[in-house]
Design a protein around this motif. Structure first.
Motif, PDB file in Angstrom:
ATOM      1  N   ALA A   1      37.858  33.521  45.173  1.00 59.45           N
ATOM      2  CA  ALA A   1      37.262  32.772  46.285  1.00 59.45           C
ATOM      3  C   ALA A   1      35.772  33.048  46.453  1.00 59.45           C
ATOM      4  N   ALA A   2      35.300  34.168  45.937  1.00 55.43           N
ATOM      5  CA  ALA A   2      33.946  34.652  46.232  1.00 55.43           C
ATOM      6  C   ALA A   2      32.833  33.642  45.974  1.00 55.43           C
ATOM      7  N   PRO A   3      32.860  32.845  44.895  1.00 56.01           N
ATOM      8  CA  PRO A   3      31.736  31.928  44.661  1.00 56.01           C
ATOM      9  C   PRO A   3      31.541  30.892  45.771  1.00 56.01           C
ATOM     10  N   GLN A   4      32.576  30.653  46.575  1.00 57.74           N
ATOM     11  CA  GLN A   4      32.460  29.683  47.668  1.00 57.74           C
ATOM     12  C   GLN A   4      32.154  30.352  49.010  1.00 57.74           C
ATOM     13  N   VAL A   5      31.748  31.610  48.982  1.00 58.29           N
ATOM     14  CA  VAL A   5      31.483  32.368  50.208  1.00 58.29           C
ATOM     15  C   VAL A   5      30.039  32.842  50.202  1.00 58.29           C
ATOM     16  N   ASP A   6      29.296  32.500  51.240  1.00 56.68           N
ATOM     17  CA  ASP A   6      27.882  32.897  51.328  1.00 56.68           C
ATOM     18  C   ASP A   6      27.790  34.266  51.995  1.00 56.68           C
ATOM     19  N   ALA A   7      28.144  35.291  51.252  1.00 56.47           N
ATOM     20  CA  ALA A   7      28.111  36.674  51.757  1.00 56.47           C
ATOM     21  C   ALA A   7      28.261  37.608  50.572  1.00 56.47           C
ATOM     22  N   ASP A   8      27.811  38.844  50.757  1.00 56.38           N
ATOM     23  CA  ASP A   8      28.077  39.888  49.773  1.00 56.38           C
ATOM     24  C   ASP A   8      29.457  40.463  50.045  1.00 56.38           C
ATOM     25  N   ILE A   9      30.230  40.630  48.997  1.00 53.50           N
ATOM     26  CA  ILE A   9      31.584  41.175  49.106  1.00 53.50           C
ATOM     27  C   ILE A   9      31.611  42.495  48.343  1.00 53.50           C
ATOM     28  N   VAL A  10      31.939  43.572  49.049  1.00 57.58           N
ATOM     29  CA  VAL A  10      31.931  44.907  48.447  1.00 57.58           C
ATOM     30  C   VAL A  10      33.366  45.424  48.411  1.00 57.58           C
ATOM     31  N   ILE A  11      33.873  45.677  47.210  1.00 57.14           N
ATOM     32  CA  ILE A  11      35.241  46.163  47.030  1.00 57.14           C
ATOM     33  C   ILE A  11      35.210  47.675  46.869  1.00 57.14           C
ATOM     34  N   VAL A  12      35.943  48.364  47.742  1.00 60.13           N
ATOM     35  CA  VAL A  12      36.020  49.825  47.703  1.00 60.13           C
ATOM     36  C   VAL A  12      37.210  50.230  46.824  1.00 60.13           C
ATOM     37  N   ARG A  13      36.951  51.135  45.878  1.00 62.34           N
ATOM     38  CA  ARG A  13      37.987  51.635  44.977  1.00 62.34           C
ATOM     39  C   ARG A  13      38.754  50.485  44.315  1.00 62.34           C
ATOM     40  N   PRO A  14      38.092  49.639  43.551  1.00 65.13           N
ATOM     41  CA  PRO A  14      38.797  48.535  42.901  1.00 65.13           C
ATOM     42  C   PRO A  14      39.851  49.036  41.921  1.00 65.13           C
ATOM     43  N   ASP A  15      40.863  48.223  41.683  1.00 64.68           N
ATOM     44  CA  ASP A  15      41.837  48.572  40.655  1.00 64.68           C
ATOM     45  C   ASP A  15      41.184  48.475  39.281  1.00 64.68           C
ATOM     46  N   ARG A  16      41.877  48.995  38.274  1.00 64.58           N
ATOM     47  CA  ARG A  16      41.285  49.066  36.936  1.00 64.58           C
ATOM     48  C   ARG A  16      40.865  47.691  36.420  1.00 64.58           C
ATOM     49  N   LYS A  17      41.714  46.699  36.627  1.00 62.77           N
ATOM     50  CA  LYS A  17      41.418  45.375  36.086  1.00 62.77           C
ATOM     51  C   LYS A  17      40.144  44.804  36.699  1.00 62.77           C
ATOM     52  N   THR A  18      40.009  44.930  38.023  1.00 63.06           N
ATOM     53  CA  THR A  18      38.801  44.413  38.678  1.00 63.06           C
ATOM     54  C   THR A  18      37.568  45.194  38.249  1.00 63.06           C
ATOM     55  N   LEU A  19      37.712  46.510  38.169  1.00 65.12           N
ATOM     56  CA  LEU A  19      36.569  47.360  37.826  1.00 65.12           C
ATOM     57  C   LEU A  19      36.018  47.029  36.444  1.00 65.12           C
ATOM     58  N   HIS A  20      36.917  46.674  35.518  1.00 61.61           N
ATOM     59  CA  HIS A  20      36.486  46.469  34.136  1.00 61.61           C
ATOM     60  C   HIS A  20      36.366  44.992  33.771  1.00 61.61           C
ATOM     61  N   THR A  21      36.444  44.126  34.780  1.00 60.00           N
ATOM     62  CA  THR A  21      36.278  42.705  34.517  1.00 60.00           C
ATOM     63  C   THR A  21      34.820  42.388  34.215  1.00 60.00           C
ATOM     64  N   ASN A  22      34.608  41.676  33.130  1.00 60.20           N
ATOM     65  CA  ASN A  22      33.256  41.216  32.819  1.00 60.20           C
ATOM     66  C   ASN A  22      32.988  39.926  33.590  1.00 60.20           C
ATOM     67  N   GLY A  23      31.797  39.819  34.133  1.00 57.38           N
ATOM     68  CA  GLY A  23      31.429  38.577  34.786  1.00 57.38           C
ATOM     69  C   GLY A  23      32.015  38.381  36.167  1.00 57.38           C
ATOM     70  N   LEU A  24      32.068  39.457  36.980  1.00 57.65           N
ATOM     71  CA  LEU A  24      32.427  39.273  38.388  1.00 57.65           C
ATOM     72  C   LEU A  24      31.402  38.339  39.022  1.00 57.65           C
ATOM     73  N   PRO A  25      31.800  37.556  40.027  1.00 49.23           N
ATOM     74  CA  PRO A  25      30.823  36.709  40.724  1.00 49.23           C
ATOM     75  C   PRO A  25      29.624  37.534  41.191  1.00 49.23           C
ATOM     76  N   ALA A  26      28.460  36.898  41.231  1.00 54.68           N
ATOM     77  CA  ALA A  26      27.220  37.615  41.541  1.00 54.68           C
ATOM     78  C   ALA A  26      27.245  38.271  42.904  1.00 54.68           C
ATOM     79  N   ASN A  27      28.035  37.745  43.830  1.00 55.75           N
ATOM     80  CA  ASN A  27      28.069  38.314  45.183  1.00 55.75           C
ATOM     81  C   ASN A  27      29.180  39.341  45.370  1.00 55.75           C
ATOM     82  N   VAL A  28      29.858  39.740  44.291  1.00 58.52           N
ATOM     83  CA  VAL A  28      30.924  40.754  44.372  1.00 58.52           C
ATOM     84  C   VAL A  28      30.409  42.068  43.789  1.00 58.52           C
ATOM     85  N   HIS A  29      30.530  43.136  44.564  1.00 56.06           N
ATOM     86  CA  HIS A  29      30.066  44.465  44.166  1.00 56.06           C
ATOM     87  C   HIS A  29      31.222  45.451  44.317  1.00 56.06           C
ATOM     88  N   THR A  30      31.164  46.566  43.646  1.00 53.14           N
ATOM     89  CA  THR A  30      32.208  47.575  43.736  1.00 53.14           C
ATOM     90  C   THR A  30      31.599  48.934  44.043  1.00 53.14           C
TER      91      THR A  30
END
Length: 367
Positions: A228-257
């Motif tokens: 959903a992140a590309p359609q949201v005008d905000a920074d999204i910060v994920i705390v302690r992401p799971d392995r799959k999210t942490l190692h995903t290449n090309g997370l949306p620009a507004n998603v941080h971990t």
């Protein structure tokens, strides 16, 4: 005064009591924490700790406790904080605690034992020693009912009622029996909150936390948020992401971990929060006065999420169903924000942990 605090070997069960632990210690009382697993590991450097419980395998405990009780299993699966189902699950983890806890208590010689509802083995040990107990509620469910259901699964002896019961639940969200005490944030010692999360942002910010109880596998809540992140005008910060999210290449620009953080340092600078409806995360958002999306799940998590939604301080949305529309509502709905601020004010008006520590000190001689 010597005070023994007893909790399940889970951070979320110990941390709500830590404000009282530290307040009593600062006032010169001897305190010890009896727990195990991660809960023991994160406070051992700061406090005397008795290791009395092995780490919890929640899935195994649920199967062992509820396998012969299909109705209770169904009720627990609904996530509405059913005390009978919870008692059967946590009886599995309480039984092996009783003797190690008894030995630790005999050595420490407490004058009062404070325990959270799911660690009601402490009441059995207190009765053996002839000392009073204080029941410290840690969530939105009624710990008196949990203790009442749990103890008959552990002992045939009728035990005295607690000398006192404490509740951190804001009354407008849940009517939990006990003396009100203000929720006080407590974070993992050594948690390093990045500087950018401790400062105001020029953009709206959403903090996302997930449950670690069920491991580090793929997380449907995080998948939905990333989608959903590309359609949201905000920074999204994920705390302690799971392995799959942490190692995903090309997370949306507004998603941080980020790794472990102190939630109470970051949330005041956020517009909203998305969480797994664990009581600790829910309380953190309420204390900060920001709206939240909480995802219903088994145990007490549907109860927690729906309590927030009924109060108007957030939304209850199934983890895999979170959409950009939900996130944009979280960010822009003024009624959600106003209700969240009102609950924060309600929490701030509850008696402080200092007041409760004074009351315990005064009352101890009469118990």
């Amino acid at each position: 005064m010597r005070v023994l605090f007893v909790a399940m070997p889970l951070i979320g069960h110990l941390f709500p009591m830590m404000a009282l632990v530290e307040t009593l210690r600062e006032r010169g009382h001897e305190v010890m924490v009896a727990t195990g697993g991660d809960a023991a590991a994160v406070v051992r450097a700061r406090l005397p700790v008795a290791e009395v419980a092995p780490p919890i395998d929640y899935r195994r405990a649920a199967v062992r406790g509820l396998g012969a009780h299909p109705v209770l299993a169904w009720q627990s699966g609904r996530g509405m904080a059913d005390p009978r189902g919870g008692a059967h699950v946590f009886a599995v983890t309480n039984r092996p605690m009783i003797e190690p806890l008894s030995r630790a208590a005999i050595e420490f010689r407490p004058q009062v034992i404070v325990h959270e509802p799911f660690a009601s083995a402490a009441a059995i040990v207190a009765d053996r020693l002839g000392v009073p107990t204080i029941l410290h509620n840690i969530a939105f469910d009624n710990g008196t009912l949990i203790r009442r259901e749990l103890l008959p699964l552990l002992t045939d002896t009728a035990l005295p009622a607690p000398a006192s019961t404490l509740s951190i639940a804001p009354p407008s969200l849940a009517g939990v029996e006990g003396q009100a005490v203000r929720y006080t944030p407590y974070s993992t010692p050594g948690a390093a909150t990045p500087a950018f999360l401790r400062e105001p942002s020029t953009r709206r910010r959403v903090l996302v936390t997930r449950s670690t109880m069920l491991g580090d596998g793929p997380n449907p809540m995080l998948r939905a948020i990333v989608r959903a992140a590309p359609q949201v005008d905000a920074d999204i910060v994920i705390v302690r992401p799971d392995r799959k999210t942490l190692h995903t290449n090309g997370l949306p620009a507004n998603v941080h971990t980020t790794g472990w953080i102190a939630l109470h340092e970051a949330l005041p600078h956020c517009t909203g929060m998305v969480n797994h409806a664990g009581a600790g995360s829910v309380y953190a958002a309420l204390h900060a006065g920001i709206p939240q999306i909480a995802t219903p799940a088994p145990g007490d998590r549907a109860w927690n999420a729906l309590s927030v939604q009924r109060r108007g301080a957030g939304l209850a949305v199934p983890a895999r169903s979170i959409t950009a529309a939900h996130l944009n509502t979280l960010l822009a709905d003024p009624d959600l924000a106003a209700a969240a601020r009102a609950v924060a004010a309600e929490i701030a008006a509850m008696p402080s942990v200092t007041d409760i520590a004074d009351e315990i000190t005064r009352s101890a001689s009469t118990w």
